[in-house]
Design a protein around this motif. Structure first.
Motif, PDB file in Angstrom:
ATOM      1  N   VAL A  88      19.471  47.747  70.517  1.00  0.00           N
ATOM      2  CA  VAL A  88      20.382  46.932  71.306  1.00  0.00           C
ATOM      3  C   VAL A  88      20.382  45.508  70.772  1.00  0.00           C
ATOM      4  O   VAL A  88      19.375  45.037  70.220  1.00  0.00           O
ATOM      5  N   GLN A  89      21.522  44.850  70.934  1.00  0.00           N
ATOM      6  CA  GLN A  89      21.627  43.433  70.586  1.00  0.00           C
ATOM      7  C   GLN A  89      22.305  42.711  71.736  1.00  0.00           C
ATOM      8  O   GLN A  89      23.388  43.097  72.188  1.00  0.00           O
ATOM      9  N   VAL A  90      21.660  41.650  72.223  1.00  0.00           N
ATOM     10  CA  VAL A  90      22.220  40.828  73.294  1.00  0.00           C
ATOM     11  C   VAL A  90      22.692  39.526  72.663  1.00  0.00           C
ATOM     12  O   VAL A  90      21.890  38.732  72.171  1.00  0.00           O
ATOM     13  N   LEU A  91      24.012  39.328  72.684  1.00  0.00           N
ATOM     14  CA  LEU A  91      24.619  38.173  72.038  1.00  0.00           C
ATOM     15  C   LEU A  91      24.936  37.085  73.058  1.00  0.00           C
ATOM     16  O   LEU A  91      25.016  37.326  74.263  1.00  0.00           O
ATOM     17  N   SER A  92      25.145  35.874  72.530  1.00  0.00           N
ATOM     18  CA  SER A  92      25.668  34.801  73.354  1.00  0.00           C
ATOM     19  C   SER A  92      27.189  34.915  73.324  1.00  0.00           C
ATOM     20  O   SER A  92      27.737  35.979  73.035  1.00  0.00           O
ATOM     21  N   PHE A 114      23.344  52.249  68.295  1.00  0.00           N
ATOM     22  CA  PHE A 114      23.306  50.789  68.333  1.00  0.00           C
ATOM     23  C   PHE A 114      24.315  50.281  69.353  1.00  0.00           C
ATOM     24  O   PHE A 114      25.513  50.483  69.206  1.00  0.00           O
ATOM     25  N   ILE A 115      23.811  49.601  70.391  1.00  0.00           N
ATOM     26  CA  ILE A 115      24.655  49.057  71.450  1.00  0.00           C
ATOM     27  C   ILE A 115      24.618  47.545  71.391  1.00  0.00           C
ATOM     28  O   ILE A 115      23.536  46.937  71.345  1.00  0.00           O
ATOM     29  N   CYS A 116      25.783  46.937  71.379  1.00  0.00           N
ATOM     30  CA  CYS A 116      25.897  45.483  71.291  1.00  0.00           C
ATOM     31  C   CYS A 116      26.582  44.969  72.553  1.00  0.00           C
ATOM     32  O   CYS A 116      27.709  45.350  72.858  1.00  0.00           O
ATOM     33  N   PHE A 117      25.900  44.100  73.287  1.00  0.00           N
ATOM     34  CA  PHE A 117      26.428  43.566  74.535  1.00  0.00           C
ATOM     35  C   PHE A 117      27.180  42.269  74.274  1.00  0.00           C
ATOM     36  O   PHE A 117      26.616  41.303  73.744  1.00  0.00           O
ATOM     37  N   LEU A 118      28.452  42.243  74.659  1.00  0.00           N
ATOM     38  CA  LEU A 118      29.320  41.110  74.396  1.00  0.00           C
ATOM     39  C   LEU A 118      29.612  40.315  75.655  1.00  0.00           C
ATOM     40  O   LEU A 118      29.637  40.855  76.762  1.00  0.00           O
ATOM     41  N   ASP A 119      29.862  39.029  75.441  1.00  0.00           N
ATOM     42  CA  ASP A 119      30.375  38.188  76.515  1.00  0.00           C
ATOM     43  C   ASP A 119      31.778  38.668  76.884  1.00  0.00           C
ATOM     44  O   ASP A 119      32.519  39.172  76.034  1.00  0.00           O
ATOM     45  N   GLN A 120      32.148  38.514  78.136  1.00  0.00           N
ATOM     46  CA  GLN A 120      33.455  38.982  78.597  1.00  0.00           C
ATOM     47  C   GLN A 120      34.611  38.377  77.817  1.00  0.00           C
ATOM     48  O   GLN A 120      35.682  38.969  77.698  1.00  0.00           O
ATOM     49  N   GLU A 121      34.392  37.175  77.260  1.00  0.00           N
ATOM     50  CA  GLU A 121      35.466  36.499  76.529  1.00  0.00           C
ATOM     51  C   GLU A 121      35.705  37.110  75.154  1.00  0.00           C
ATOM     52  O   GLU A 121      36.733  36.850  74.530  1.00  0.00           O
ATOM     53  N   GLN A 122      34.769  37.891  74.679  1.00  0.00           N
ATOM     54  CA  GLN A 122      34.891  38.492  73.354  1.00  0.00           C
ATOM     55  C   GLN A 122      35.689  39.790  73.425  1.00  0.00           C
ATOM     56  O   GLN A 122      35.392  40.666  74.239  1.00  0.00           O
ATOM     57  N   ASP A 123      36.688  39.899  72.554  1.00  0.00           N
ATOM     58  CA  ASP A 123      37.533  41.092  72.515  1.00  0.00           C
ATOM     59  C   ASP A 123      36.875  42.179  71.683  1.00  0.00           C
ATOM     60  O   ASP A 123      36.516  41.956  70.517  1.00  0.00           O
ATOM     61  N   ILE A 124      36.706  43.347  72.275  1.00  0.00           N
ATOM     62  CA  ILE A 124      36.016  44.442  71.587  1.00  0.00           C
ATOM     63  C   ILE A 124      36.769  44.876  70.333  1.00  0.00           C
ATOM     64  O   ILE A 124      36.164  45.100  69.277  1.00  0.00           O
ATOM     65  N   GLU A 125      38.075  44.997  70.422  1.00  0.00           N
ATOM     66  CA  GLU A 125      38.856  45.429  69.265  1.00  0.00           C
ATOM     67  C   GLU A 125      38.764  44.420  68.135  1.00  0.00           C
ATOM     68  O   GLU A 125      38.725  44.788  66.958  1.00  0.00           O
ATOM     69  N   VAL A 139      30.072  52.505  64.047  1.00  0.00           N
ATOM     70  CA  VAL A 139      28.626  52.621  64.211  1.00  0.00           C
ATOM     71  C   VAL A 139      28.159  51.883  65.466  1.00  0.00           C
ATOM     72  O   VAL A 139      27.201  52.293  66.121  1.00  0.00           O
ATOM     73  N   VAL A 140      28.865  50.807  65.811  1.00  0.00           N
ATOM     74  CA  VAL A 140      28.441  49.944  66.906  1.00  0.00           C
ATOM     75  C   VAL A 140      29.177  50.302  68.198  1.00  0.00           C
ATOM     76  O   VAL A 140      30.392  50.481  68.196  1.00  0.00           O
ATOM     77  N   GLU A 141      28.425  50.392  69.284  1.00  0.00           N
ATOM     78  CA  GLU A 141      29.011  50.569  70.615  1.00  0.00           C
ATOM     79  C   GLU A 141      29.038  49.203  71.298  1.00  0.00           C
ATOM     80  O   GLU A 141      27.992  48.671  71.685  1.00  0.00           O
ATOM     81  N   PHE A 142      30.218  48.623  71.432  1.00  0.00           N
ATOM     82  CA  PHE A 142      30.342  47.329  72.096  1.00  0.00           C
ATOM     83  C   PHE A 142      30.520  47.535  73.594  1.00  0.00           C
ATOM     84  O   PHE A 142      31.274  48.410  74.029  1.00  0.00           O
ATOM     85  N   MET A 143      29.824  46.712  74.361  1.00  0.00           N
ATOM     86  CA  MET A 143      29.920  46.817  75.818  1.00  0.00           C
ATOM     87  C   MET A 143      30.090  45.434  76.435  1.00  0.00           C
ATOM     88  O   MET A 143      29.433  44.476  76.009  1.00  0.00           O
ATOM     89  N   HIS A 144      30.971  45.350  77.433  1.00  0.00           N
ATOM     90  CA  HIS A 144      31.111  44.143  78.223  1.00  0.00           C
ATOM     91  C   HIS A 144      30.202  44.247  79.446  1.00  0.00           C
ATOM     92  O   HIS A 144      29.764  45.328  79.824  1.00  0.00           O
ATOM     93  N   GLY A 145      29.953  43.112  80.062  1.00  0.00           N
ATOM     94  CA  GLY A 145      29.151  43.118  81.279  1.00  0.00           C
ATOM     95  C   GLY A 145      27.904  42.278  81.127  1.00  0.00           C
ATOM     96  O   GLY A 145      27.491  41.932  80.015  1.00  0.00           O
ATOM     97  N   ASN A 146      27.296  41.952  82.233  1.00  0.00           N
ATOM     98  CA  ASN A 146      26.054  41.188  82.226  1.00  0.00           C
ATOM     99  C   ASN A 146      24.944  42.048  81.628  1.00  0.00           C
ATOM    100  O   ASN A 146      24.617  43.104  82.181  1.00  0.00           O
ATOM    101  N   PRO A 147      24.358  41.621  80.497  1.00  0.00           N
ATOM    102  CA  PRO A 147      23.315  42.443  79.874  1.00  0.00           C
ATOM    103  C   PRO A 147      22.173  42.786  80.823  1.00  0.00           C
ATOM    104  O   PRO A 147      21.570  43.853  80.706  1.00  0.00           O
ATOM    105  N   CYS A 148      21.882  41.898  81.762  1.00  0.00           N
ATOM    106  CA  CYS A 148      20.796  42.148  82.715  1.00  0.00           C
ATOM    107  C   CYS A 148      21.116  43.320  83.643  1.00  0.00           C
ATOM    108  O   CYS A 148      20.218  43.868  84.279  1.00  0.00           O
ATOM    109  N   GLU A 149      22.375  43.684  83.702  1.00  0.00           N
ATOM    110  CA  GLU A 149      22.782  44.815  84.540  1.00  0.00           C
ATOM    111  C   GLU A 149      23.017  46.075  83.709  1.00  0.00           C
ATOM    112  O   GLU A 149      22.510  47.150  84.046  1.00  0.00           O
ATOM    113  N   VAL A 150      23.751  45.937  82.615  1.00  0.00           N
ATOM    114  CA  VAL A 150      24.119  47.131  81.848  1.00  0.00           C
ATOM    115  C   VAL A 150      22.988  47.659  80.971  1.00  0.00           C
ATOM    116  O   VAL A 150      22.965  48.841  80.617  1.00  0.00           O
TER     117      VAL A 150
END
Length: 242
Positions: A88-92, A114-125, A139-150
């Motif tokens: 997992v990667q938790v980004l700013s 590999f799961i990458c947690f994105l800020d809501q402002e970041q567009d997954i596409e 290869v990367v699974e991008f996810m929105h949401g508060n990393p502390c929750e997801v």
């Protein structure tokens, strides 16, 4: 790729970080219950090649400035060699960065998730399109949401990279479910943590914990948890041209 003028780098129990001036060795025994020198070598060379493309400006990774790419090769080899099955990667709020590429390469070679947690402002596409010219978008699974929750959806995480620019990174320490049989946590941008403690600092002194702080970028901390050492077959040679 090999040549008579090539340099040789050994990635052993004591991993080296290749620097422009030579090789320095990381003072931490990053041992695992299962180690694949072949996957580590493939990930190292693959990441090295991709960063050559980045430096050649054939592709661009958004506005991100590349600093010390050799550390990316090291971390990619470390994750792949350790056969990390859940990364997992938790980004700013800056979006994908060079570490995203390095971990994607590792996942591709060791068959990990590999799961990458994105800020809501970041567009997954948009993030996927940045990785498409390296053939890593799937290869990367991008996810929105508060990393502390997801992040609670994922169990037995083998390899975690957390950006200290993420304001609630300390809370993640209490929530993240790590593989206690062997896992690695990497904190980046340590200078941004202020008075907060690092993951290794929180666990320092406990049995089966090793931690080291590196002067890479804005500071990086590596913490190894619960791994046992088998000193056989932990070496591979990487040859590349200067």
């Amino acid at each position: 790729m090999a040549s008579t003028s090539s340099q040789y780098h050994n990635l052993m129990i004591w991993f080296p970080i290749s620097l422009i001036s030579g090789v320095s060795f990381l003072p931490i025994s990053l041992c695992t219950m299962k180690w694949s020198a072949q996957d580590a070598m493939k990930a190292y060379l693959h990441t090295l090649q991709l960063f050559k493309i980045l430096y050649g400006k054939d592709c661009k990774l958004g506005p991100i400035e590349l600093i010390q790419p050799q550390s990316m090769e090291f971390l990619s080899a470390l994750a792949a060699g350790n056969q990390a099955k859940v990364m997992v990667q938790v980004l700013s709020n800056e979006g994908v960065n060079p570490l995203t590429i390095a971990l994607a390469v590792a996942a591709k070679h060791c068959g990990g998730r590999f799961i990458c947690f994105l800020d809501q402002e970041q567009d997954i596409e948009n993030c996927k399109s940045q990785l498409s010219c390296y053939d890593l978008e799937d290869v990367v699974e991008f996810m929105h949401g508060n990393p502390c929750e997801v992040i609670t959806q994922f169990k037995n995480i083998d390899f975690a990279v957390i950006d200290c620019k993420f304001k609630d990174y300390l809370r993640l320490f209490q929530i993240i479910d790590l593989n206690r049989r062997g896992s690695i946590v990497v904190l980046t941008n340590l200078v941004r943590k202020g008075n907060g403690a690092g993951f290794g600092e929180v666990l320092r002194g406990k049995r089966g914990i090793e931690c080291v702080t590196l002067s890479i970028g804005e500071g990086m901390e590596l913490t190894r948890i619960g791994m046992t050492c088998n000193h056989e077959n932990k070496r591979f040679h990487v040859t590349y041209e200067n």
